[in-house]
Each structure stands twice: as C-alpha cells, then as structure tokens.
Design a protein around this motif. Structure first.
Motif, PDB file in Angstrom:
ATOM      1  N   ILE A   4     -99.330  -9.335   8.209  1.00 30.68           N
ATOM      2  CA  ILE A   4     -98.663 -10.407   8.942  1.00 30.68           C
ATOM      3  C   ILE A   4     -97.797 -11.176   7.957  1.00 30.68           C
ATOM      4  O   ILE A   4     -98.310 -11.825   7.044  1.00 30.68           O
ATOM      5  CB  ILE A   4     -99.682 -11.348   9.612  1.00 30.68           C
ATOM      6  CG1 ILE A   4    -100.406 -10.576  10.700  1.00 30.68           C
ATOM      7  CG2 ILE A   4     -98.999 -12.574  10.170  1.00 30.68           C
ATOM      8  CD1 ILE A   4    -101.273 -11.400  11.585  1.00 30.68           C
ATOM      9  N   VAL A   7     -98.797 -10.474   4.512  1.00 32.98           N
ATOM     10  CA  VAL A   7    -100.172 -10.775   4.097  1.00 32.98           C
ATOM     11  C   VAL A   7    -101.099  -9.889   4.921  1.00 32.98           C
ATOM     12  O   VAL A   7    -100.917  -9.755   6.132  1.00 32.98           O
ATOM     13  CB  VAL A   7    -100.489 -12.258   4.363  1.00 32.98           C
ATOM     14  CG1 VAL A   7    -101.949 -12.543   4.095  1.00 32.98           C
ATOM     15  CG2 VAL A   7     -99.597 -13.138   3.514  1.00 32.98           C
ATOM     16  N   LEU A   9    -103.872  -8.529   7.286  1.00 32.91           N
ATOM     17  CA  LEU A   9    -104.437  -9.194   8.463  1.00 32.91           C
ATOM     18  C   LEU A   9    -105.795  -9.830   8.171  1.00 32.91           C
ATOM     19  O   LEU A   9    -106.077 -10.946   8.594  1.00 32.91           O
ATOM     20  CB  LEU A   9    -104.568  -8.180   9.607  1.00 32.91           C
ATOM     21  CG  LEU A   9    -105.111  -8.756  10.920  1.00 32.91           C
ATOM     22  CD1 LEU A   9    -104.134  -9.752  11.506  1.00 32.91           C
ATOM     23  CD2 LEU A   9    -105.391  -7.642  11.920  1.00 32.91           C
ATOM     24  N   PHE A  12    -105.340 -12.989   6.267  1.00 27.12           N
ATOM     25  CA  PHE A  12    -104.748 -13.968   7.168  1.00 27.12           C
ATOM     26  C   PHE A  12    -105.804 -14.553   8.101  1.00 27.12           C
ATOM     27  O   PHE A  12    -105.957 -15.772   8.210  1.00 27.12           O
ATOM     28  CB  PHE A  12    -103.634 -13.281   7.976  1.00 27.12           C
ATOM     29  CG  PHE A  12    -102.938 -14.184   8.927  1.00 27.12           C
ATOM     30  CD1 PHE A  12    -101.857 -14.947   8.504  1.00 27.12           C
ATOM     31  CD2 PHE A  12    -103.339 -14.269  10.251  1.00 27.12           C
ATOM     32  CE1 PHE A  12    -101.208 -15.785   9.391  1.00 27.12           C
ATOM     33  CE2 PHE A  12    -102.699 -15.112  11.133  1.00 27.12           C
ATOM     34  CZ  PHE A  12    -101.630 -15.874  10.704  1.00 27.12           C
ATOM     35  N   MET A  13    -106.572 -13.665   8.733  1.00 26.36           N
ATOM     36  CA  MET A  13    -107.585 -14.142   9.676  1.00 26.36           C
ATOM     37  C   MET A  13    -108.682 -14.923   8.962  1.00 26.36           C
ATOM     38  O   MET A  13    -109.207 -15.900   9.486  1.00 26.36           O
ATOM     39  CB  MET A  13    -108.207 -12.956  10.439  1.00 26.36           C
ATOM     40  CG  MET A  13    -107.258 -12.269  11.405  1.00 26.36           C
ATOM     41  SD  MET A  13    -106.447 -13.410  12.549  1.00 26.36           S
ATOM     42  CE  MET A  13    -107.789 -13.790  13.654  1.00 26.36           C
ATOM     43  N   GLN A  15    -108.411 -16.797   6.260  1.00 24.24           N
ATOM     44  CA  GLN A  15    -107.947 -18.162   5.971  1.00 24.24           C
ATOM     45  C   GLN A  15    -107.815 -18.977   7.248  1.00 24.24           C
ATOM     46  O   GLN A  15    -108.060 -20.178   7.266  1.00 24.24           O
ATOM     47  CB  GLN A  15    -106.598 -18.124   5.234  1.00 24.24           C
ATOM     48  CG  GLN A  15    -106.693 -17.676   3.790  1.00 24.24           C
ATOM     49  CD  GLN A  15    -107.547 -18.598   2.941  1.00 24.24           C
ATOM     50  OE1 GLN A  15    -107.820 -19.741   3.308  1.00 24.24           O
ATOM     51  NE2 GLN A  15    -108.006 -18.105   1.811  1.00 24.24           N
ATOM     52  N   LEU A  16    -107.428 -18.292   8.327  1.00 29.39           N
ATOM     53  CA  LEU A  16    -107.303 -18.989   9.608  1.00 29.39           C
ATOM     54  C   LEU A  16    -108.666 -19.528  10.045  1.00 29.39           C
ATOM     55  O   LEU A  16    -108.788 -20.676  10.495  1.00 29.39           O
ATOM     56  CB  LEU A  16    -106.753 -18.014  10.656  1.00 29.39           C
ATOM     57  CG  LEU A  16    -106.188 -18.671  11.914  1.00 29.39           C
ATOM     58  CD1 LEU A  16    -104.961 -19.491  11.565  1.00 29.39           C
ATOM     59  CD2 LEU A  16    -105.841 -17.610  12.946  1.00 29.39           C
ATOM     60  N   LEU A 262    -103.195 -21.939   6.910  1.00 34.53           N
ATOM     61  CA  LEU A 262    -102.015 -21.079   6.792  1.00 34.53           C
ATOM     62  C   LEU A 262    -101.247 -21.379   5.510  1.00 34.53           C
ATOM     63  O   LEU A 262    -100.695 -20.473   4.881  1.00 34.53           O
ATOM     64  CB  LEU A 262    -101.102 -21.260   8.008  1.00 34.53           C
ATOM     65  CG  LEU A 262    -101.692 -20.770   9.329  1.00 34.53           C
ATOM     66  CD1 LEU A 262    -100.690 -20.905  10.456  1.00 34.53           C
ATOM     67  CD2 LEU A 262    -102.138 -19.318   9.201  1.00 34.53           C
ATOM     68  N   VAL A 265    -102.503 -19.459   2.698  1.00 33.86           N
ATOM     69  CA  VAL A 265    -102.073 -18.060   2.659  1.00 33.86           C
ATOM     70  C   VAL A 265    -100.683 -17.933   2.054  1.00 33.86           C
ATOM     71  O   VAL A 265    -100.437 -17.111   1.177  1.00 33.86           O
ATOM     72  CB  VAL A 265    -102.060 -17.465   4.084  1.00 33.86           C
ATOM     73  CG1 VAL A 265    -101.569 -16.014   4.036  1.00 33.86           C
ATOM     74  CG2 VAL A 265    -103.439 -17.538   4.700  1.00 33.86           C
ATOM     75  N   TYR A 266     -99.742 -18.787   2.513  1.00 33.30           N
ATOM     76  CA  TYR A 266     -98.341 -18.563   2.164  1.00 33.30           C
ATOM     77  C   TYR A 266     -97.847 -19.385   0.990  1.00 33.30           C
ATOM     78  O   TYR A 266     -96.878 -19.027   0.340  1.00 33.30           O
ATOM     79  CB  TYR A 266     -97.458 -18.822   3.399  1.00 33.30           C
ATOM     80  CG  TYR A 266     -97.694 -17.779   4.457  1.00 33.30           C
ATOM     81  CD1 TYR A 266     -97.223 -16.490   4.272  1.00 33.30           C
ATOM     82  CD2 TYR A 266     -98.435 -18.083   5.588  1.00 33.30           C
ATOM     83  CE1 TYR A 266     -97.459 -15.518   5.222  1.00 33.30           C
ATOM     84  CE2 TYR A 266     -98.675 -17.111   6.545  1.00 33.30           C
ATOM     85  CZ  TYR A 266     -98.181 -15.827   6.356  1.00 33.30           C
ATOM     86  OH  TYR A 266     -98.428 -14.869   7.275  1.00 33.30           O
TER      87      TYR A 266
END
Lengths: 295, 331
Positions: A4, A7, A9, A12-13, A15-16, A262, A265-266
């Motif tokens: 995503i 990153v 998945l 990403f998930m 960290q979400l 998020l 992550v970024y």
C-alpha cells in the motif's frame, strides 16, 4: 506481497491497529475530560495522573493482593473513582465559585504530587504487567497478525465509550447531568441535589481515566510518568474536537490515533508531533474545534 | 481613615497625593537597586544570577496572566528557544559577543511568540492554556530531534565571552552586573507597559472583554502584543541564563518549567510587579536548599503541595497579601 503506497500490507495494517488502540485511549481520556468539563467547567489536569494511578493500582493489587486482571478492571475504577470523589468534595468544591483557571492550577498541583510521590517509590523506569492468559497470543487474519490483547482493548474501550454515551444521552441521570451542564442553578431550584451530582460526575470521570489505566497496564510499561505526556496529546485532541459533544470526543480520539499510526508508517520522524500540527491547522480553519459550537 | 469629604478634595490635593505615592515608589525601586548592587558581596553570585533569570522569566509570564488575564501553559518554549539559539550561536561562532547572542535569542523567541500568539489567542480561558501547552510540547519534540540542540545531552561549554568585545564575563561578579542590568531593563519595560495607556486597555480587556470591544478596542491585537512582549522577555531570560550557566538543556523546554513559572508567579502574587521576583527567589532558594537535604527527591511533591495550598487559601500571593495588610492598616 501486497503493498500500500510502497509499504507492505502487514506493516500498514499493524501500524493502523496500533494507531487505533492509541486512539481508543485518546477517546476514553478525552471523554472523561469532556464529562468533567461539562458540569464542573474545569479542565482536569490530574487526568493523566489518575490514569497512571489506575495502572499502578492494577499492578500493585496483583503484586500484593493477588487481584487478577478482570477483578482489577472492575475494582480499580471504583477505588480510584472514590478517591476522585474525595478530591472533589474536599478540594475542588472549595474553589468552585472562583475563576475556572484555579481548578486547572489545583489539579495541576495534584498531578505533581501524585507523580512525584510514585517516582520516589518506584523510579521512572516502568514495570511490566502480565497480559491475562486468555488474551495472550494473536489471530492470524491472513493479511496481518492481530494480537488478541490489542483487539480486546479496542473492544473494551469502545464498549466503555458507548456505555458512557448511553448513560448520558439515554438515562434519567444523564438527563440531569445534561440539564446541569446547561443551567445548574435552575436544576437546583427544581430540587435536584446538584452538589452531589457534581461530586459523582467528577468521580465518574476519574473512574474512566482509571479504567483506561488498567487497560493500558499490560500494553505499555507502568511508570509514574506514563500519564503526563499522554495527557498533553489528549489536550490537543480535545482542542481539535471541542468538548461540546460526547460522540465528537470519541470520533476525534480514534481519528487522531489513526492519523498518528499512519504517520508512523510514512514519515516516522513526525509521528509524535503530527497531532499538534493537526491542532494548529484546526485552530486556523475552525477555531472552535471540529465538533465545537460557535460561541 | 477615609472620610466622605475626601473624594471631593481639590484636584491639586489629589495630585499632591499621587505625586507623593510616586515618589515613595521611586525611592522603593531605588532601594531595591542598591540592594541588587551590593547583593553579590553578601551572597553567592551564581545563585543570585539564577534567581534574577527566573525572576525575569516570571515577570514576563506575569505580564500575560496578571495584566491580560491569559494563562499560558507553554512559556517554557520561549525560555528554551532563547537559550538554545543563544547557546548555539555563541558556541559555533567564537567571534560573536555575548550581547549579540542574547539579542539573537531574544528575537527568535519574540518571533516564536508571534506564531504562538496568533494561534492561541483564537481560543480563550482554559482552551488558551491547553493550546499553549500543546504547541510548547510540539516545540519540545522539535528540540529533541533538531540536530543543533544536542538532543538529550543539551548544549554544553557555551563560552561567556567578552561583553562588547572587551569586558570579560568570566568572573562571576562581572557576569552578575551584566545580568542585573538585563533584569532592570526587562523589569522597567514591564513596569512601563503596565502603567502605560496600553496597559490600562489590557486590564480593561481582562476585566470585561466584550465591553472593551464595544468601546472600539481591538482586543485580539492588544492580547497579541502583550503575548509577544511576554514571549520576548521570557526568551531574554532564557538567553541570559544560557550565558550564565554556559549550557542549554531540554529541562528548560519541558512542561514542568511552564508549571514552575506559574507557581513562582502565583506564590509571589499574580498581577503585582514585585510578586514574581519574590516568588522566583523563594522557589529557586527552595530548590537549592531541598537539593542538598534528605528531601532532595521530593522537590516536585513539595512544589505540588505549595501549588495546592496557594490555590486553596493564598490566591493573592505574598506581595498581594502584604499589599492588602498595608492598605487595611495604613490607609
């Protein structure tokens, strides 16, 4: 592997989920602040310390009295809430007639006392609180690994938020509370015991903080300073959402948690400042807060 | 005793009384300056300099809380900004004289004050306190991550250098008189601001903002100017402190520091000119004494207890209470 925006998945998930869990704590704490603010008109600066007291009560209860997690989840909010009742009855009530800034200063002093005392006995490095056995491990959802305890925190915190919302919006006691928020003098004229209502409201707000503290105990190191840094973020969340509505506090809390997750992550460098930046943007575009009423 | 006829007294008599009060006040300030001049021979100059730096910090804070009614919970950000900028410049450019370093630090804090002010005066009361606290926390995190602050270690070995390029500040006595002059400058500026028409409007806004607005005053502009002056002077205090102790650290940026300056002002007397000076003296002495006693670890608890005590039953502070006693017995 699915990506995503560059990153994986699973990352990403992951960290979400972390963000959502943090957001659940923001929601619980800002909810407690909003409930207290509604009736007492003070910002409870001791909220972070009371959250920390909740975590410590769970830790010490387990260590010395053998109280398990589930019992702590029930007992600690009651005990710390009762302590809050005493604080309101013997300290806050004496300055209720003054400028509400004094309430902020008084609770700030209390926060210093609680934090300083526990630092002396337990140091600043945190202690670990074991996750209850049934909630250990995790679920493999195929696209991510979901630790059971985090899922439980999310469910429990949201359930508590909804319970609070229900109590305030759908019960008779809640109706009194809302009426008292609008005009406490008139309520008193109608024969409602407003001082008692105020005491119980403060106690309830403190109990919410302690409940959050018990939930947090297995997740974060239990240390005397765990509450204060969190509280400043919660203040920013409160400024963003406004303290006018219960649902507003819950939604803002969760949303800020997600944004923070998020960012991790970024752009990890900004992860501990992003909420403050959001606050600044909100202040520029909509000074009363997203859910605040125009003054 | 006041009599009924007194308010009717001829204007000249009133003016005479005002003149005498002003004379007494000036004599009092003069006496204070003399005390300040001989103090380093009676007490340890470094300790006195610490008191003066924090007193200037508290006076700056008091300008905002005492005269504009705005409770800032983020003043540590200005103290730290002044300190870091001055420390960084003096440590990296050996040719720079200390007064230029201090001016630069003060200017930077003033600029930050404009930014903070524009954002935070959009909200009032407790929201103002929360907004300033949150922005100050943002500044704190920036200092933690920024490359020039030395992170957790802070900046060390900032040279005191030579004032105007020829007066060495390496002796504590010379340094003391420089700090004393800066304090007098800051205090006089605050005194002038408070007693000026600007200060009167500020007080009017504090007492009743809608009324001041209806009289045509732009309340936000007045608050912003007060905020910026307060931030600049807090930065001046931080810059000076860095030169004195030759270091700048994260302690100055932490929210504990914002709380400490509130306590100094509250204890000495909010809205009195000398209160913050006295409050700063007491709090710094207390920390100094406690640090050497067995109670050293309990400083923050003791400060918290004083906080609670002040809010519950000592809201006018020391100078405020003395003033009340004086008015009751001698007027």
């Amino acid at each position: 592997m699915t990506m995503i925006f560059g990153v994986p998945l699973a990352v990403f998930m992951g960290q979400l989920t972390l963000g959502l869990v943090n957001g659940a704590f923001y929601a619980l704490l800002s909810l407690g602040l909003a409930v207290i603010f509604g009736l007492l008109k003070i910002v409870n600066f001791a909220h972070g310390a009371q959250y920390m007291l909740g975590a410590f009560a769970a830790l010490l209860g387990f260590r010395y009295l053998g109280i398990n997690y589930w019992l702590a989840l029930l007992l600690v909010p009651l005990v710390v809430g009762a302590f809050g009742v005493l604080l309101e009855r013997f300290l806050l009530r004496r300055i209720a007639h003054l400028d509400h800034l004094y309430g902020l200063l008084l609770t700030f002093g209390l926060a210093l006392i609680f934090e300083g005392t526990l630092v002396n006995f337990f140091g600043v490095s945190g202690a670990r609180y074991a996750t209850p056995e049934i909630l250990q491990g995790g679920l493999n959802l195929g696209f991510m690994f979901l630790p059971t305890y985090r899922a439980w925190v999310l469910v429990a915190a949201l359930a508590m938020c909804l319970f609070t919302w229900f109590m305030i919006e759908r019960t008779r006691l809640g109706a009194y509370l809302r009426a008292g928020t609008e005009n406490s003098q008139l309520m008193q004229a109608f024969g409602v015991n407003v001082p008692l209502l105020i005491t119980l409201t403060y106690g309830f707000g403190v109990a919410l903080a302690a409940f959050a503290g018990v939930l947090a105990a297995p997740l974060y190191p239990v240390s005397p300073t765990m509450g204060s840094s969190l509280l400043i973020v919660v203040f920013a969340v409160v400024v963003i959402g406004g303290m006018g509505s219960i649902l507003g506090a819950i939604i803002t809390g969760l949303a800020m948690g997600i944004i923070e997750g998020l960012t991790k992550v970024y752009y990890p460098e900004a992860s501990n400042t992003v909420i403050f930046f959001v606050m600044i943007v909100v202040l520029m575009l909509r000074p009363v807060g997203l859910f605040g009423k125009e003054a | 005793m006041m009599t009924e006829s007194q308010p009717m007294a001829a204007p000249s008599a009133v003016m005479e009384r005002e003149k005498r009060a002003k004379f007494r006040r000036n004599m009092f300030y003069l006496a204070l300056i003399v005390v300040g001049l001989v103090a380093p021979f009676l007490a340890y100059p470094v300790f006195l300099m610490k008191v003066l730096c924090f007193a200037l910090f508290a006076c700056a804070f008091n300008l905002l809380l005492g005269y504009a009614g705005l409770l800032s919970f983020g003043h540590a950000a200005f103290l730290a900004t002044g300190g870091y900028v001055t420390g960084y410049l003096l440590a990296s450019y050996p040719g720079l004289t200390p007064e230029l370093g201090i001016i630069a630090g003060t200017l930077m804090a003033t600029l930050l004050g404009v930014l903070f002010g524009v954002l935070s005066i959009r909200r009032q009361g407790i929201y103002f306190a929360m907004v300033t606290l949150a922005i100050a926390q943002l500044v704190y995190f920036m200092f933690v991550q920024a490359p020039f602050t030395g992170g957790e270690d802070g900046l060390h070995g900032v040279p005191r250098g030579e004032l105007f390029g020829f007066i060495s500040l390496s002796s504590n006595l010379a340094m003391y008189y420089f700090v004393f002059a800066i304090f007098i400058f800051g205090f006089a500026l605050i005194q002038r601001t408070v007693h000026s028409p600007f200060g009167q409007v500020l007080k009017a806004i504090r007492e009743n903002e809608p009324r001041a607005v209806s009289l045509g005053y732009n309340a936000d502009a007045y608050k912003l100017v007060a905020f910026v002056i307060s931030a600049g002077l807090a930065g001046l205090a931080g810059s000076t402190k860095t030169v004195v102790f030759q270091l700048a650290s994260l302690t100055d940026a932490h929210w504990h520091m914002s709380g400490e300056v509130i306590l100094m002002t509250l204890l000495g007397g909010v809205g009195t000119l000398l209160g913050p000076l006295m409050g700063a003296g007491i709090v710094v002495s207390l920390q100094h004494i406690l640090a050497q006693s067995p109670l050293g670890n309990w400083v923050s608890v003791i400060l918290g207890i004083i906080f609670v005590f002040c809010v519950l039953s000592f809201r006018s502070g020391i100078v405020g209470e003395l003033d009340k006693m004086y008015r009751k017995n001698f007027k």
